[in-house]
Design an enzyme around this catalytic site. Structure first.
Site, PDB file in Angstrom:
ATOM      1  N   ARG A  32     -40.576   3.148 -49.870  1.00  0.00           N
ATOM      2  CA  ARG A  32     -40.721   1.761 -49.528  1.00  0.00           C
ATOM      3  C   ARG A  32     -39.468   0.996 -49.473  1.00  0.00           C
ATOM      4  NH1 ARG A  32     -45.605   0.103 -52.964  1.00  0.00           N
ATOM      5  NH2 ARG A  32     -43.892   1.150 -54.448  1.00  0.00           N
ATOM      6  N   TYR A 148     -55.521   6.033 -64.091  1.00  0.00           N
ATOM      7  CA  TYR A 148     -54.206   6.692 -64.005  1.00  0.00           C
ATOM      8  C   TYR A 148     -54.408   8.278 -64.234  1.00  0.00           C
ATOM      9  CZ  TYR A 148     -49.602   8.641 -64.287  1.00  0.00           C
ATOM     10  OH  TYR A 148     -48.548   9.701 -64.174  1.00  0.00           O
TER      11      TYR A 148
HETATM   12  P1  NDP Z   1     -40.331   5.754 -60.484  1.00  0.00           P
HETATM   13  O1  NDP Z   1     -41.217   4.499 -60.666  1.00  0.00           O
HETATM   14  O2  NDP Z   1     -39.134   5.960 -60.957  1.00  0.00           O
HETATM   15  O3  NDP Z   1     -40.647   6.483 -58.864  1.00  0.00           O
HETATM   16  C1  NDP Z   1     -41.739   6.267 -58.320  1.00  0.00           C
HETATM   17  C2  NDP Z   1     -41.457   6.661 -56.763  1.00  0.00           C
HETATM   18  O4  NDP Z   1     -42.630   6.432 -55.966  1.00  0.00           O
HETATM   19  C3  NDP Z   1     -40.432   5.652 -56.144  1.00  0.00           C
HETATM   20  O5  NDP Z   1     -39.575   6.116 -55.388  1.00  0.00           O
HETATM   21  C4  NDP Z   1     -41.314   4.593 -55.199  1.00  0.00           C
HETATM   22  O6  NDP Z   1     -40.674   4.297 -54.284  1.00  0.00           O
HETATM   23  C5  NDP Z   1     -42.503   5.761 -54.910  1.00  0.00           C
HETATM   24  N1  NDP Z   1     -43.666   5.090 -54.607  1.00  0.00           N
HETATM   25  C6  NDP Z   1     -44.399   4.081 -55.018  1.00  0.00           C
HETATM   26  N2  NDP Z   1     -45.701   4.085 -54.198  1.00  0.00           N
HETATM   27  C7  NDP Z   1     -45.309   4.290 -53.135  1.00  0.00           C
HETATM   28  C8  NDP Z   1     -46.063   4.199 -52.021  1.00  0.00           C
HETATM   29  N3  NDP Z   1     -47.091   3.677 -51.747  1.00  0.00           N
HETATM   30  N4  NDP Z   1     -45.394   4.666 -50.825  1.00  0.00           N
HETATM   31  C9  NDP Z   1     -44.184   5.535 -50.926  1.00  0.00           C
HETATM   32  N5  NDP Z   1     -43.424   5.453 -52.105  1.00  0.00           N
HETATM   33  C10 NDP Z   1     -44.244   5.007 -53.094  1.00  0.00           C
HETATM   34  O7  NDP Z   1     -41.463   7.009 -61.470  1.00  0.00           O
HETATM   35  P2  NDP Z   1     -41.536   8.779 -61.664  1.00  0.00           P
HETATM   36  O8  NDP Z   1     -40.195   9.055 -60.798  1.00  0.00           O
HETATM   37  O9  NDP Z   1     -41.421   8.690 -63.092  1.00  0.00           O
HETATM   38  O10 NDP Z   1     -42.794   8.885 -61.021  1.00  0.00           O
HETATM   39  C11 NDP Z   1     -42.818   9.960 -59.915  1.00  0.00           C
HETATM   40  C12 NDP Z   1     -44.269  10.705 -60.274  1.00  0.00           C
HETATM   41  O11 NDP Z   1     -44.140  11.382 -61.421  1.00  0.00           O
HETATM   42  C13 NDP Z   1     -45.523   9.691 -60.117  1.00  0.00           C
HETATM   43  O12 NDP Z   1     -46.175  10.229 -59.363  1.00  0.00           O
HETATM   44  C14 NDP Z   1     -46.068   9.593 -61.406  1.00  0.00           C
HETATM   45  O13 NDP Z   1     -47.094   9.351 -61.681  1.00  0.00           O
HETATM   46  C15 NDP Z   1     -45.514  11.191 -62.078  1.00  0.00           C
HETATM   47  N6  NDP Z   1     -45.239  11.039 -63.385  1.00  0.00           N
HETATM   48  C16 NDP Z   1     -44.423  10.377 -64.020  1.00  0.00           C
HETATM   49  C17 NDP Z   1     -44.239  10.608 -65.595  1.00  0.00           C
HETATM   50  C18 NDP Z   1     -43.384   9.711 -66.301  1.00  0.00           C
HETATM   51  O14 NDP Z   1     -43.526   9.582 -67.523  1.00  0.00           O
HETATM   52  N7  NDP Z   1     -42.241   9.040 -65.764  1.00  0.00           N
HETATM   53  C19 NDP Z   1     -44.900  11.661 -66.413  1.00  0.00           C
HETATM   54  C20 NDP Z   1     -45.848  12.336 -65.317  1.00  0.00           C
HETATM   55  C21 NDP Z   1     -45.977  12.082 -64.056  1.00  0.00           C
HETATM   56  P3  NDP Z   1     -40.695   2.770 -53.385  1.00  0.00           P
HETATM   57  O15 NDP Z   1     -41.229   1.629 -54.418  1.00  0.00           O
HETATM   58  O16 NDP Z   1     -39.349   2.383 -52.967  1.00  0.00           O
HETATM   59  O17 NDP Z   1     -41.986   2.932 -52.588  1.00  0.00           O
HETATM   60  C1  8X3 Z   2     -47.060   9.927 -67.317  1.00  0.00           C
HETATM   61  C2  8X3 Z   2     -47.018  10.832 -68.746  1.00  0.00           C
HETATM   62  O1  8X3 Z   2     -47.455  10.796 -70.988  1.00  0.00           O
HETATM   63  O2  8X3 Z   2     -46.741   8.607 -70.122  1.00  0.00           O
HETATM   64  O3  8X3 Z   2     -47.875  10.449 -66.365  1.00  0.00           O
HETATM   65  O4  8X3 Z   2     -48.995   9.545 -69.750  1.00  0.00           O
HETATM   66  S1  8X3 Z   2     -47.633   9.996 -69.903  1.00  0.00           S
END
Ligand code: NDP
Ligand code: 8X3
Length: 253
Positions: A32, A148
């Site tokens: 976004r 979540y």
């Molecule tokens: P970040 O917050 O760093 O990145 C999230 C990304 O998702 C951003 O680029 C954001 O971009 C994008 N995003 C969010 N909402 C929207 C939307 N409605 N449309 C388009 N893009 C969207 O977090 P992570 O990189 O850690 O997260 C990536 C994935 O990994 C997620 O699905 C998260 O649940 C998962 N995850 C993360 C973990 C962690 O501990 N970090 C562990 C396990 C899973 P923008 O705001 O520009 O739209």
């Molecule tokens: C996020 C990973 O361990 O913070 O998806 O729940 S944890």
């Protein structure tokens, strides 16, 4: 090979964009935040990527975008369904319902829209790979993980369901299930409270975006006959605990 990455403006998605680009893949970058997309796109080399400002929750725009991709970016090989978030850590009985709706709309519905829009092309070309980003939170419960965790359990089961539907085709599907990783994830979860977010990774070494990008790259570069169904990975210093026991007094039977 064209790799479409949702959530490319930060964290895992940005690391994937950088790694895949370095390895010679063309990328479609979705998110976004326009400024970040523009900056990343320039950094990766304008001819090698296509940056698209898109909210994956917008069903109509998702289908419009995928159905109207320019010719040189039309034949997507890999879809990385990464965009997602956790918002809030409150128990189910006090949380703002808006936070739950946002997580369901993004992590479940947005991922489903992207998949449904991209998958006919993969089937038509009879090749390709969908990589979904789940979480350990979809496998194990923790207080405050409520919706979540529910969304990530959905992603896991949806991925396995896709594997069933894709049987007999040459299209692959993988669910990556990471534990704690130091991205903007916690900053978003705690509504921008940096102190709370930093505290999550205090005195331990979390996973990084690069760790996840390398895992995804490994999954998609397996030989043609190998499908990696699921990968769960955690920091060495993250683990499990005892079942909780509420010592609130004996319960009258
Ligand atoms: P970040 O917050 O760093 O990145 C999230 C990304 O998702 C951003 O680029 C954001 O971009 C994008 N995003 C969010 N909402 C929207 C939307 N409605 N449309 C388009 N893009 C969207 O977090 P992570 O990189 O850690 O997260 C990536 C994935 O990994 C997620 O699905 C998260 O649940 C998962 N995850 C993360 C973990 C962690 O501990 N970090 C562990 C396990 C899973 P923008 O705001 O520009 O739209
Ligand atoms: C996020 C990973 O361990 O913070 O998806 O729940 S944890």
């Amino acid at each position: 090979m064209i790799v479409l990455i949702t959530g490319a403006t930060s964290g895992f998605g940005m690391s994937c964009a950088e790694l895949f680009s370095k390895k010679g893949y063309k990328t479609i970058l979705i998110g976004r935040r326009k400024e970040r997309l523009t900056k990343l796109s320039k950094k990766l080399g304008l001819k090698k990527n296509l940056a698209i400002q898109l909210d994956v929750r917008d069903k109509e725009e998702v289908f419009n975008t995928i159905n109207n991709l320019p010719r040189n970016f039309k034949d997507i090989s890999v879809l990385i369904n990464n965009a997602g978030l956790a918002w809030g850590f409150e128990p189910a009985y006090t949380v703002d319902i808006k936070k739950w709706e946002t997580m369901i709309d993004t992590n479940c519905k947005g991922l489903v829209y992207m998949t449904r829009a991209v998958i006919p092309g993969l089937i038509k070309r009879n090749k390709g790979h969908i990589v979904n980003i789940g979480s350990v939170a979809g496998n194990y419960p923790y207080p405050g993980g409520n919706v979540y965790g529910g969304t990530k359990a959905f992603v896991k089961q949806f991925s396995l369901g896709l594997k069933s539907d894709l049987s007999g085709t040459k299209v692959k599907i993988t669910n990556i299930e990471p534990g704690m990783a130091d991205t903007e994830f916690s900053l978003v979860r705690f509504s921008g409270n940096k102190k709370k977010a930093d505290n999550v990774y205090k005195k331990m070494t979390p996973l990084s975006g690069k760790d996840i990008a390398e895992t995804i790259l490994w999954s998609i570069e397996r030989p043609a006959h190998v499908n990696i169904n699921r990968i769960e990975l955690m920091p060495l210093q993250q683990g499990f605990n005892f079942f909780s026991v509420s010592r609130t007094g004996k319960i009258k039977k």
